[in-house]
Write an enzyme that holds these catalytic residues in place. Structure first.
Site, PDB file in Angstrom:
ATOM      1  N   GLU A  34     -12.350   5.416  -5.753  1.00 38.19           N
ATOM      2  CA  GLU A  34     -10.963   5.608  -5.312  1.00 38.19           C
ATOM      3  C   GLU A  34     -10.205   6.515  -6.280  1.00 38.19           C
ATOM      4  OE1 GLU A  34      -8.363   5.363  -2.503  1.00 38.19           O
ATOM      5  OE2 GLU A  34     -10.109   4.070  -2.374  1.00 38.19           O
ATOM      6  N   ASP A  35      -9.616   7.577  -5.754  1.00 38.87           N
ATOM      7  CA  ASP A  35      -8.696   8.446  -6.510  1.00 38.87           C
ATOM      8  C   ASP A  35      -9.303   9.028  -7.787  1.00 38.87           C
ATOM      9  OD1 ASP A  35      -6.886   8.138  -4.532  1.00 38.87           O
ATOM     10  OD2 ASP A  35      -5.539   6.807  -5.576  1.00 38.87           O
ATOM     11  N   ASN A  66      -3.709   6.518   8.505  1.00 37.02           N
ATOM     12  CA  ASN A  66      -3.808   5.693   7.309  1.00 37.02           C
ATOM     13  C   ASN A  66      -5.236   5.197   7.138  1.00 37.02           C
ATOM     14  OD1 ASN A  66      -3.549   3.607   5.371  1.00 37.02           O
ATOM     15  ND2 ASN A  66      -1.424   3.282   5.948  1.00 37.02           N
ATOM     16  N   ASN A 112       0.172  11.820   0.713  1.00 38.10           N
ATOM     17  CA  ASN A 112       0.920  10.629   0.305  1.00 38.10           C
ATOM     18  C   ASN A 112       1.434  10.796  -1.115  1.00 38.10           C
ATOM     19  OD1 ASN A 112       0.583   8.898   2.575  1.00 38.10           O
ATOM     20  ND2 ASN A 112      -1.551   8.627   2.016  1.00 38.10           N
ATOM     21  N   ASP A 116     -13.436   6.697  -0.448  1.00 38.66           N
ATOM     22  CA  ASP A 116     -12.422   6.590   0.599  1.00 38.66           C
ATOM     23  C   ASP A 116     -11.649   7.894   0.770  1.00 38.66           C
ATOM     24  OD1 ASP A 116     -11.081   5.070   2.586  1.00 38.66           O
ATOM     25  OD2 ASP A 116      -9.379   4.851   1.247  1.00 38.66           O
ATOM     26  N   ASP A 117     -11.410   8.618  -0.330  1.00 44.47           N
ATOM     27  CA  ASP A 117     -10.641   9.867  -0.249  1.00 44.47           C
ATOM     28  C   ASP A 117     -11.409  10.940   0.511  1.00 44.47           C
ATOM     29  OD1 ASP A 117      -8.525   8.881  -2.096  1.00 44.47           O
ATOM     30  OD2 ASP A 117     -10.196   8.850  -3.490  1.00 44.47           O
ATOM     31  N   TYR A 163       0.873  -1.176   0.000  1.00 44.25           N
ATOM     32  CA  TYR A 163       0.000   0.000   0.000  1.00 44.25           C
ATOM     33  C   TYR A 163       0.908   1.224   0.000  1.00 44.25           C
ATOM     34  CZ  TYR A 163      -4.119   2.758   1.442  1.00 44.25           C
ATOM     35  OH  TYR A 163      -5.132   3.673   1.513  1.00 44.25           O
ATOM     36  N   LYS A 215      -5.972  -1.841  -2.444  1.00 42.65           N
ATOM     37  CA  LYS A 215      -7.024  -1.600  -1.448  1.00 42.65           C
ATOM     38  C   LYS A 215      -7.780  -2.895  -1.133  1.00 42.65           C
ATOM     39  CE  LYS A 215      -7.090   2.975  -0.813  1.00 42.65           C
ATOM     40  NZ  LYS A 215      -7.539   3.901   0.209  1.00 42.65           N
ATOM     41  N   ARG A 251      -6.368  10.864 -10.246  1.00 46.73           N
ATOM     42  CA  ARG A 251      -5.669  11.548  -9.162  1.00 46.73           C
ATOM     43  C   ARG A 251      -5.131  10.506  -8.182  1.00 46.73           C
ATOM     44  NH1 ARG A 251      -7.667  13.080  -3.739  1.00 46.73           N
ATOM     45  NH2 ARG A 251      -6.632  11.082  -3.699  1.00 46.73           N
TER      46      ARG A 251
END
Length: 572
Positions: A267-268, A476, A432, A290-291, A124, A195, A177
């Protein structure tokens, strides 16, 4: 020989509502031909390598296909860790872990669970970021499903190409992203795969119930467009109607193929799509970003936990964010929501103690007309302020949170200013990977003269300052989303509610011990993550039942025990 192959009995079952812990059962190949043993050794879900017993070698036509030695899973684990530790580069270790996952799934998860503190940064963040950048070059074999513009109009058929039918969790990215690294196109698949590895290892969701997906609408990354090894569509990103039609078809196809209760984790995605997609689908699908939401929950947990060290209630503190994207505004909104619930004050009022700085300076009312919709709630009455240091001096925050994706922005002057205002400043550098972190643990402790309470997004080693060893916390998302997902599954929840995010944060904060606090930690150690995930799952499930969103009946008497008994175990 008659085949007796069965679907795994371990982990959360969505068919007939069955929840069983791992059961020992003989696995035999689907075919009775002599070639079946050879096939079994190449099936990562059922392969045990040298751990096949003498009896199993006879039963599964494995004689001669393996060396004579029989090794336990523990011995296999010892040998692999010895090999992995010999690699100098984190990316080499990442590749070794991916190859293991493709060869022997249970050993991969056993290794990850037993050595989570050491291996989490490999599978990760931060290493997964580098892996996504180089995904085309290190590509071995496909993991997950790639849905590109070429598949428009036939996504249902594409989903049917995936061999597993009982899917419970999907992690999907469009790669625009990735972490703080920008547009990586379909190479963002590494994030979806990573993930879901954590959903299984840390949250106990069956690996066969997890589906990683990359939606490929092109990339605006010139380097990738000119890279001969790039594995995605070599065209500029589709936007507007073309983009949203593809995503909508995907969302409808998922529901048609897997039903109402499959959890879809966004995600992203870039800010301009992330907020819109979450708002659009949260009332019709079981979706989670999640972001925005996972990050908010894990940071809220850290802040709540830190109150034991810095004093006061949540409502007593003033927050300043560097970064006003998905993470920053998501965290800010959840903090404001929690304060509102605790104090019975409208959220419009509780937002006023939370300030955000973006690339143009402090977000203030005079800028409101030029702001995107997700920043508007944070435009408070104040004179314009151009930079972070000036904002710290003007606002006098007790908590400083970085979610900017820009490294080294918490300068010596900024940390010193925070330390002059507060006896124990709470500094959270969340961006990150490590290269993008707003400051390092060493910088935070040194510049604050050992007074800062520090947490980061990527891991930092313990740091010794004037004879005292500080252990930095890691905010995290892996603390939250695996247990959160498990809580959704064991309750059969049909929607995600913000109160469930608060429940997850409260459960995580409650796991921090006095011993952890004594070391300056505001998060519990990752070594106990399965226990932490079970408590988070239980709290989330309890909230789902309370809100009337749960469909699994009857409600289990002890949700923690129920969560633990539902977790996938990778033991042979």
């Amino acid at each position: 020989m008659k085949s007796t192959l069965k679907e795994e009995g371990d982990g959360v079952q969505d068919i007939n509502g069955q929840h069983r812990a791992t059961e020992k059962q003989l696995v035999t190949p689907r075919t009775s031909s002599v070639a079946s043993g050879y096939s079994l050794l190449r099936d990562p879900r059922h392969n045990k390598g040298l751990a096949f017993t003498e009896k199993e070698r006879d039963a599964h036509h494995l004689r001669g296909l393996l060396p004579p030695a029989v090794a336990t899973q523990q011995l296999q684990e010892k040998r692999l860790m010895q090999n992995i530790r010999q690699y100098q580069l984190p990316l080499q270790k990442f590749i070794a872990m991916i190859e293991l996952q493709e060869r022997n799934e249970r050993l991969f998860y056993k290794l990850l669970i037993e050595n989570v503190t050491e291996l989490l940064p490999i599978v990760y963040t931060p290493t997964v970021g580098e892996a996504c950048q180089k995904y085309g070059s290190i590509f071995r074999r496909p993991q997950g499903l790639y849905i590109s513009l070429k598949e428009k109009g036939k996504i249902v058929e594409v989903l049917k190409n995936w061999p597993q039918k009982s899917i419970q969790v999907i992690v999907v990215t469009d790669g625009e992203r990735i972490l703080g690294l920008g547009d990586l196109g379909c190479q963002g698949m590494g994030i979806s795969v990573g993930k879901l590895s954590l959903y299984a290892a840390l949250g106990g969701v069956r690996p066969s119930a997890c589906l990683p997906i990359a939606i490929d609408v092109g990339t605006n990354n010139e380097k990738l467009l000119n890279d001969e090894f790039y594995i995605g569509l070599k065209q500029r990103r589709a936007t507007g109607k073309e983009y949203y039609e593809l995503v909508h078809e995907f969302m409808m196809a998922v529901k048609q193929n897997y039903g109402e209760k499959v959890l879809i984790q966004f995600e992203d995605f870039a800010n301009h799509n992330a907020f819109e997609l979450l708002a659009k689908y949260r009332t019709s699908h079981l979706v989670f970003n999640d972001d925005i939401q996972g990050t908010a929950s894990v940071v809220l947990a850290g802040v709540v936990s830190a109150l034991k060290l810095i004093g006061g209630t949540l409502a007593d503190h003033t927050f300043l964010f560097l970064g006003a994207g998905e993470a920053g505004t998501g965290i800010a909104e959840l903090i404001a929501y929690e304060v509102s619930k605790q104090t019975n004050v409208p959220i419009e009022e509780t937002r006023k103690k939370i300030w955000l700085v973006d690339s143009k300076g402090l977000i203030v009312r005079s800028r409101k007309d030029s702001l995107p919709h997700f920043k508007k709630p944070w435009a408070h009455e104040h004179q314009p302020v151009k930079d972070l240091l000036s904002a710290v001096k003007a606002i006098k925050p007790t908590v400083l949170i970085g979610s900017s994706g820009v490294g080294r922005t918490f300068t010596k002057e900024v940390i010193e200013a925070m330390s002059s205002i507060n006896q124990k400043p709470l500094i959270m550098a969340l961006s990150n990977p490590t290269s993008q972190s707003e400051c390092t643990a060493e910088e935070a402790y040194t510049w604050s003269k050992g007074r800062a309470i520090f947490a980061s997004g990527s891991p930092f080693d313990p740091f010794k300052y004037k004879g005292k060893t500080f252990v930095p916390g890691q905010a995290n998302n892996a603390y939250i989303f695996p247990g959160f997902g498990l809580g959704i599954l064991i309750s059969g929840a049909v929607r995600v509610h913000d109160d469930m995010l608060l429940a997850a944060a409260e459960a995580l904060a409650a796991q921090v011990s006095k011993e952890n606090y004594d070391k300056g930690m505001i998060y519990p150690p990752f070594s106990s993550i399965r226990k932490i995930s079970a408590h988070i799952a239980a709290n989330v499930a309890a909230k789902a039942y309370e809100l009337g969103l749960a469909t699994r009946r009857p409600r289990p008497a002890d949700l923690v025990k129920y969560a633990e008994s539902s977790m996938y175990s990778p033991v042979y």
